[in-house]
Write an enzyme that holds these catalytic residues in place. Structure first.
Site, PDB file in Angstrom:
ATOM      1  N   GLU A   1      21.547  11.195  35.814  1.00  0.00           N
ATOM      2  CA  GLU A   1      22.516  10.603  36.755  1.00  0.00           C
ATOM      3  C   GLU A   1      22.717  11.455  38.004  1.00  0.00           C
ATOM      4  O   GLU A   1      23.242  10.973  39.005  1.00  0.00           O
ATOM      5  CB  GLU A   1      23.868  10.380  36.056  1.00  0.00           C
ATOM      6  CG  GLU A   1      23.743   9.440  34.887  1.00  0.00           C
ATOM      7  CD  GLU A   1      25.031   8.713  34.523  1.00  0.00           C
ATOM      8  OE1 GLU A   1      26.006   8.796  35.277  1.00  0.00           O
ATOM      9  OE2 GLU A   1      25.027   8.071  33.465  1.00  0.00           O
TER      10      GLU A   1
ATOM     11  N   LYS B   1      28.115  17.249  36.835  1.00  0.00           N
ATOM     12  CA  LYS B   1      26.877  17.723  36.201  1.00  0.00           C
ATOM     13  C   LYS B   1      25.937  18.306  37.274  1.00  0.00           C
ATOM     14  O   LYS B   1      25.272  19.314  37.051  1.00  0.00           O
ATOM     15  CB  LYS B   1      26.182  16.591  35.448  1.00  0.00           C
ATOM     16  CG  LYS B   1      26.896  16.113  34.194  1.00  0.00           C
ATOM     17  CD  LYS B   1      27.005  17.151  33.095  1.00  0.00           C
ATOM     18  CE  LYS B   1      25.692  17.472  32.430  1.00  0.00           C
ATOM     19  NZ  LYS B   1      25.891  18.366  31.244  1.00  0.00           N
TER      20      LYS B   1
HETATM   21  P1  NAD Z   1      29.637  14.045  23.795  1.00  0.00           P
HETATM   22  O1  NAD Z   1      30.739  13.641  24.697  1.00  0.00           O
HETATM   23  O2  NAD Z   1      29.291  13.166  22.645  1.00  0.00           O
HETATM   24  O3  NAD Z   1      29.914  15.500  23.206  1.00  0.00           O
HETATM   25  C1  NAD Z   1      30.394  16.554  23.985  1.00  0.00           C
HETATM   26  C2  NAD Z   1      30.789  17.690  23.057  1.00  0.00           C
HETATM   27  O4  NAD Z   1      31.268  18.776  23.866  1.00  0.00           O
HETATM   28  C3  NAD Z   1      31.926  17.331  22.093  1.00  0.00           C
HETATM   29  O5  NAD Z   1      31.650  17.825  20.805  1.00  0.00           O
HETATM   30  C4  NAD Z   1      33.148  18.030  22.695  1.00  0.00           C
HETATM   31  O6  NAD Z   1      34.123  18.393  21.737  1.00  0.00           O
HETATM   32  C5  NAD Z   1      32.497  19.251  23.329  1.00  0.00           C
HETATM   33  N1  NAD Z   1      33.302  19.806  24.436  1.00  0.00           N
HETATM   34  C6  NAD Z   1      33.851  19.127  25.480  1.00  0.00           C
HETATM   35  N2  NAD Z   1      34.543  19.968  26.268  1.00  0.00           N
HETATM   36  C7  NAD Z   1      34.391  21.211  25.736  1.00  0.00           C
HETATM   37  C8  NAD Z   1      34.841  22.507  26.112  1.00  0.00           C
HETATM   38  N3  NAD Z   1      35.600  22.696  27.209  1.00  0.00           N
HETATM   39  N4  NAD Z   1      34.501  23.557  25.338  1.00  0.00           N
HETATM   40  C9  NAD Z   1      33.731  23.385  24.217  1.00  0.00           C
HETATM   41  N5  NAD Z   1      33.299  22.177  23.818  1.00  0.00           N
HETATM   42  C10 NAD Z   1      33.610  21.111  24.556  1.00  0.00           C
HETATM   43  O7  NAD Z   1      28.372  14.259  24.739  1.00  0.00           O
HETATM   44  P2  NAD Z   1      26.833  13.925  24.471  1.00  0.00           P
HETATM   45  O8  NAD Z   1      26.583  12.502  24.781  1.00  0.00           O
HETATM   46  O9  NAD Z   1      26.452  14.480  23.162  1.00  0.00           O
HETATM   47  O10 NAD Z   1      26.168  14.788  25.652  1.00  0.00           O
HETATM   48  C11 NAD Z   1      25.841  16.166  25.443  1.00  0.00           C
HETATM   49  C12 NAD Z   1      25.265  16.726  26.735  1.00  0.00           C
HETATM   50  O11 NAD Z   1      24.103  15.982  27.097  1.00  0.00           O
HETATM   51  C13 NAD Z   1      26.216  16.624  27.936  1.00  0.00           C
HETATM   52  O12 NAD Z   1      26.074  17.790  28.697  1.00  0.00           O
HETATM   53  C14 NAD Z   1      25.725  15.404  28.708  1.00  0.00           C
HETATM   54  O13 NAD Z   1      26.007  15.542  30.070  1.00  0.00           O
HETATM   55  C15 NAD Z   1      24.238  15.474  28.426  1.00  0.00           C
HETATM   56  N6  NAD Z   1      23.529  14.198  28.434  1.00  0.00           N
HETATM   57  C16 NAD Z   1      23.961  13.132  27.700  1.00  0.00           C
HETATM   58  C17 NAD Z   1      23.226  11.932  27.686  1.00  0.00           C
HETATM   59  C18 NAD Z   1      23.664  10.745  26.867  1.00  0.00           C
HETATM   60  O14 NAD Z   1      23.051   9.688  26.986  1.00  0.00           O
HETATM   61  N7  NAD Z   1      24.676  10.854  26.021  1.00  0.00           N
HETATM   62  C19 NAD Z   1      22.045  11.855  28.429  1.00  0.00           C
HETATM   63  C20 NAD Z   1      21.626  12.957  29.186  1.00  0.00           C
HETATM   64  C21 NAD Z   1      22.367  14.133  29.170  1.00  0.00           C
HETATM   65  O1  DAU Z   2      21.786   8.440  32.068  1.00  0.00           O
HETATM   66  C1  DAU Z   2      22.305   9.427  31.219  1.00  0.00           C
HETATM   67  C2  DAU Z   2      23.779   9.176  30.996  1.00  0.00           C
HETATM   68  O2  DAU Z   2      23.869   8.054  30.122  1.00  0.00           O
HETATM   69  C3  DAU Z   2      24.509  10.372  30.403  1.00  0.00           C
HETATM   70  O3  DAU Z   2      24.476  11.431  31.316  1.00  0.00           O
HETATM   71  C4  DAU Z   2      25.968  10.006  30.082  1.00  0.00           C
HETATM   72  O4  DAU Z   2      26.615  11.084  29.457  1.00  0.00           O
HETATM   73  C5  DAU Z   2      25.958   8.808  29.146  1.00  0.00           C
HETATM   74  O5  DAU Z   2      27.278   8.406  28.857  1.00  0.00           O
HETATM   75  C6  DAU Z   2      25.168   7.656  29.761  1.00  0.00           C
HETATM   76  O6  DAU Z   2      25.854   7.130  30.931  1.00  0.00           O
HETATM   77  P1  DAU Z   2      25.963   5.546  31.215  1.00  0.00           P
HETATM   78  O7  DAU Z   2      27.109   5.310  32.093  1.00  0.00           O
HETATM   79  O8  DAU Z   2      24.647   4.989  31.607  1.00  0.00           O
HETATM   80  O9  DAU Z   2      26.255   5.040  29.696  1.00  0.00           O
HETATM   81  P2  DAU Z   2      27.265   3.940  29.103  1.00  0.00           P
HETATM   82  O10 DAU Z   2      26.888   3.759  27.665  1.00  0.00           O
HETATM   83  O11 DAU Z   2      28.671   4.236  29.423  1.00  0.00           O
HETATM   84  O12 DAU Z   2      26.829   2.635  29.896  1.00  0.00           O
HETATM   85  C7  DAU Z   2      25.487   2.146  29.845  1.00  0.00           C
HETATM   86  C8  DAU Z   2      25.429   0.947  30.778  1.00  0.00           C
HETATM   87  O13 DAU Z   2      26.198  -0.126  30.196  1.00  0.00           O
HETATM   88  C9  DAU Z   2      26.037   1.187  32.147  1.00  0.00           C
HETATM   89  O14 DAU Z   2      25.292   0.478  33.118  1.00  0.00           O
HETATM   90  C10 DAU Z   2      27.454   0.600  32.036  1.00  0.00           C
HETATM   91  C11 DAU Z   2      27.266  -0.543  31.058  1.00  0.00           C
HETATM   92  N1  DAU Z   2      28.434  -0.861  30.200  1.00  0.00           N
HETATM   93  C12 DAU Z   2      29.039   0.155  29.532  1.00  0.00           C
HETATM   94  C13 DAU Z   2      30.128  -0.097  28.727  1.00  0.00           C
HETATM   95  C14 DAU Z   2      30.828   1.026  28.012  1.00  0.00           C
HETATM   96  C15 DAU Z   2      28.842  -2.185  30.064  1.00  0.00           C
HETATM   97  O15 DAU Z   2      28.249  -3.111  30.649  1.00  0.00           O
HETATM   98  N2  DAU Z   2      29.914  -2.428  29.246  1.00  0.00           N
HETATM   99  C16 DAU Z   2      30.595  -1.445  28.602  1.00  0.00           C
HETATM  100  O16 DAU Z   2      31.613  -1.755  27.912  1.00  0.00           O
END
Ligand code: NAD
Ligand code: DAU
Length: 367
Positions: free
Chosen positions: A134, A162
């Protein structure tokens, strides 16, 4: 041993479980346990001495320094973050605090710790920062996918925080020589995904007979990667990535949101029919769009394939099937995370979208 931050969250807990399934190298897991951190994700490690859980905030720089000098890790794998875009729109402050200040505090601890190591240990040490696609902003329909040289153009408070953290990590390599690695990954899905994010929210709402909210026209595109593939990519980067480099990680799976939701409905129709003889697709509801909603993300993951030999093992079809099955088999986990705070968030995020959605759905019916 390695030190992981955010290892009780979605990707972090998958990573810790995966790491300890592959090697005996212990993990110190530092997590603040925010609403997104769930110790139940790690229940299978309860009696495993290779897993040391530390309840702490990464912004506490004294604590971070103490942990590094106590455990002397060979690497830091930094997942901890506030991660939900919609929450960043409602309240950006916590995103600035954890994602920017927290990463800064960890970098500072590493900057003190790393020079004190022996030269062999210094050579081996890595600070791996887990980031997102993102940071690159949004793509038009015909634009080339994001590569490692795409200019940063974050559009939400989440992605801006980020991006700031990525810049700090970059600067600690260039200025202090800290051996950093940064990964920018696309949308993950799989087990332990908190049901505020699209895929687990749709599964949970479908099974509960609730509306399936589609923001705007549902034609926004994301690239989807099964979380297990993200974990293998991070392990590979840790093993063979070149310090100072960044690696894009993606699944080569661009999908429009509406297509993802339709796939989930069809899969649930087959695996757990709703009993009324109708499809879960009937629950789809268009709601007001996310402000500043990025239209398309796509990842060019050729660098990590070319240089480190990594590519995803799952297709979208195989990954989403595993995911739906996991949620059907782990309904107790879902019920457990649907606490009071979670319900308050749903109310906050979706209530205000309702007025707009009623109007939008009427227009859609007429088209
Ligand atoms: P998540 O929100 O599920 O988990 C985040 C974790 O960090 C939680 O366990 C929370 O308790 C902990 N945390 C938050 N604030 C904290 C703090 N101040 N100190 C210590 N711990 C803390 O997130 P996720 O989806 O598992 O994402 C993990 C990493 O990967 C993030 O850095 C996110 O930006 C990155 N990322 C996520 C996605 C995705 O699709 N979910 C994709 C690309 C990158
Ligand atoms: O691209 C990587 C990112 O993907 C990570 O860095 C983020 O931590 C992770 O949360 C995710 O971000 P998105 O915003 O893409 O994910 P989310 O699941 O929130 O939404 C996916 C898509 O679906 C987005 O276009 C918004 C849409 N959406 C989401 C929700 C929660 C809906 O249409 N309805 C919904 O209720």
């Amino acid at each position: 041993m390695i030190l992981v931050t955010g290892g009780a969250g979605f990707i972090g807990s998958n990573f810790v479980l995966d790491w300890l399934a592959q090697s005996d190298e212990p993990v110190v897991n530092v997590d603040k346990l925010t609403y997104a951190g769930n110790p139940n994700n790690l229940a299978s490690l309860r009696d495993d001495t290779r897993h040391i859980f530390v309840h702490a905030d990464i912004c506490d720089s004294d604590k971070m320094q103490e942990l590094l000098s106590t455990y002397k890790p060979t690497a830091i794998v930094h997942f901890a973050a506030e991660s939900h875009v919609d929450r960043s729109i409602h309240g950006p402050a916590e995103f600035v605090r954890t994602n920017i200040n927290g990463t800064f505090s960890l970098l500072e601890a590493a900057r003190t710790y790393w020079p004190q190591l022996t030269s062999a240990e210094k050579e081996q040490f890595r600070f791996l920062h887990v980031s997102t696609d993102e940071v690159y902003g949004t793509l038009g329909p015909d634009d080339a996918p994001f590569s490692e040289t795409t200019a940063y153009a974050p559009n939400s408070p989440y992605s801006a925080s980020k991006a700031a953290s990525d810049h700090l990590v970059r600067s600690y390599h260039h200025t202090y020589g800290l051996p950093t690695l940064t990964t920018n990954c696309s949308n993950n899905y799989g087990p332990y995904h908190f049901p505020e994010k699209l895929i687990p929210l749709i599964i949970a709402n479908a099974l509960a007979g609730k509306p399936l909210p589609i923001y705007g026209d549902g034609q926004q595109i994301r690239d989807w990667l099964y979380v297990g593939d993200h974990c293998t990519a991070i392990r590979r980067v840790l093993q063979a990535g070149k310090p100072g480099e960044t690696y894009n990680i993606g699944g080569w799976n661009e999908k429009a949101n509406l297509d993802v939701v339709n796939t989930l409905c069809d899969m649930l129709d087959a695996l757990q029919p709703n009993g009324a003889g109708s499809s879960y697709r009937k629950q789809i509801t268009y709601v007001a769009d996310r402000p500043g909603h990025d239209r398309r993300y796509a990842i060019d993951a050729r660098k990590i394939e070319r240089e480190l030999g990594w590519k995803p093992a799952e297709t979208f079809d195989s990954g989403i099937r595993k995911t739906v099955q996991w949620y059907l088999e782990n309904q107790a986990w879902v019920r457990d995370v649907q606490s009071g705070d979670y319900m308050k968030w749903l109310e906050k995020n979706y209530q205000q979208r309702n007025a707009a959605s009623e109007l939008f759905n009427k227009v859609q019916e007429k088209i």
